[in-house]
Design an enzyme around this catalytic site. Sequence first.
Site, PDB file in Angstrom:
ATOM      1  N   GLY A  31       0.839  -1.204   0.000  1.00 22.68           N
ATOM      2  CA  GLY A  31       0.000   0.000   0.000  1.00 22.68           C
ATOM      3  C   GLY A  31       0.866   1.242   0.000  1.00 22.68           C
ATOM      4  O   GLY A  31       2.059   1.178  -0.295  1.00 22.68           O
ATOM      5  N   ASN A  32       0.292   2.389   0.313  1.00 25.55           N
ATOM      6  CA  ASN A  32       1.079   3.613   0.447  1.00 25.55           C
ATOM      7  C   ASN A  32       0.433   4.533   1.469  1.00 25.55           C
ATOM      8  O   ASN A  32      -0.605   4.200   2.047  1.00 25.55           O
ATOM      9  CB  ASN A  32       1.263   4.302  -0.917  1.00 25.55           C
ATOM     10  CG  ASN A  32      -0.058   4.745  -1.498  1.00 25.55           C
ATOM     11  OD1 ASN A  32      -0.715   5.627  -0.961  1.00 25.55           O
ATOM     12  ND2 ASN A  32      -0.474   4.106  -2.599  1.00 25.55           N
TER      13      ASN A  32
END
Length: 432
Positions: A222-223
């Site tokens: 993810g980020n």
Amino acid sequence: MLPAVMLSGKRIVVGIGGGIAAFKAVELVRELGRRGAEVRVVMTPAATRFVGPVTFTGLLGRPPVVDLWDPSYAGEVHVELGDWADAMVVAPATMNVLARLAQGQANDALLATLACARGLRLLAPAMHPSMWGQPATQRNVETLRTDGWHFCGPVDGPLANGASGVGRMAEPSVIADALEAALAAHGGAIGAAQATEDLRGLRVLVTAGPTYEDLDPVRFLGNRSSGKMGFALASRARARGAEVLLVSGPVALTDPAGVTTLRVRSAREMHAAVKSEVAKGVDVVIMAAAVADYRPAEQAAEKIKKAGERALELVRNPDILAELGAERAERATAAAHDTEPRSPTPVLIGFALETTDVERYARGKLVSKRCDLIVANEARDGFAGDTNRAHLVSADGVQSLDTMSKAALADRIWDAALRLRSAAQLPTATGN
Ligand code: PMT
């Protein structure tokens, strides 16, 4: 970095209606003060049952106005306050306050001051979801919108009494953001009658948040995107009258009021949702989501076990914005053979998130993704906080903006979208 003082020198009257969310008005008064505003308070008598006037006397050094008949006031206090204020914010705006305002009543200090207000007027409704859902409340909101009142919220979420639903007052920082954005959009203090819903008639799509690319049932790539930038774009578009679709990756934010929000997880889900909505016709697409360029080549059905060193094979995700740009270019080529060629919709606006050489990379993305505008920001400015600093990069050049709230930046981006539409003389997707 400290956020810039955005309301410096602005004179704000905070009006407080009689609802349990009145306790949050204390934090709103403090937040506006922190942002540089000079604040005064007007309360309905019912509001004083939820929060004591002396609290505001302590915070501001002067008592709030509650009773127009108070003999200590010299002159007409509602007229003076209405004249004095660059903006008035009512938080909470209860069902009762909305109803009386929609009828044009001025039967207490709060309503009389609002009636005399020469500046911008923003309402932050808060009430039980069943009260918000009443047809009468919705009619009153529509009337007030048409009359030029600004709205912030209510939002979906838990209420003080344990219930949950749309009716919760927006957080004080969000209300302060909305106020800043509304003031910035109109170049300072304005009369409510001048407030425009300049996006009315447009159907717009905004993406927000990160995407999660699953490795196995417990892990993902993810980020750090919180979704705040995309949600601010969606909220501001709604406040300016647009029909808004928000496609969001996994974030902890509540759906903005009045916005159709579609929740997705992966880049491929976001791709499918965006393509399907764009196919139905939209006027503007703004891609604020931080979409993963890659996903694991394989997604394990069971939790991956430890077994020495491992390499992770990644495959490309679809580039949603580039695909929309390429399809639009094809339609433009086809339209060039028409007798009256017109640039096809939608206006396409992308973001560029960089850690270095922001403008150079943004110019590259403007060309490679064939969009009309790139909002270039640095990771250290853009991620997670309530402010951002951006450069608007288009074929006409680069406009570098100061640090501002995400809501204020959202307004600058919508202003740019409107300019792009009028330069291309575009019709609306809905034919209005
Ligand atoms: O959510 P916040 O915490 O408020 O943070 C906001 C933000 C920093 C995430 C936001 O301001 C931002 O910069 N969003 C874009 C992040 C990004 O993915 O940038 P990029 O340079 O990698 O991508 C360029 C553009 O192509 C973006 O509009 C992106 O949405 C789009 N894209 C990227 C990859 C992909 N596979 N498909 C896409 O459509």
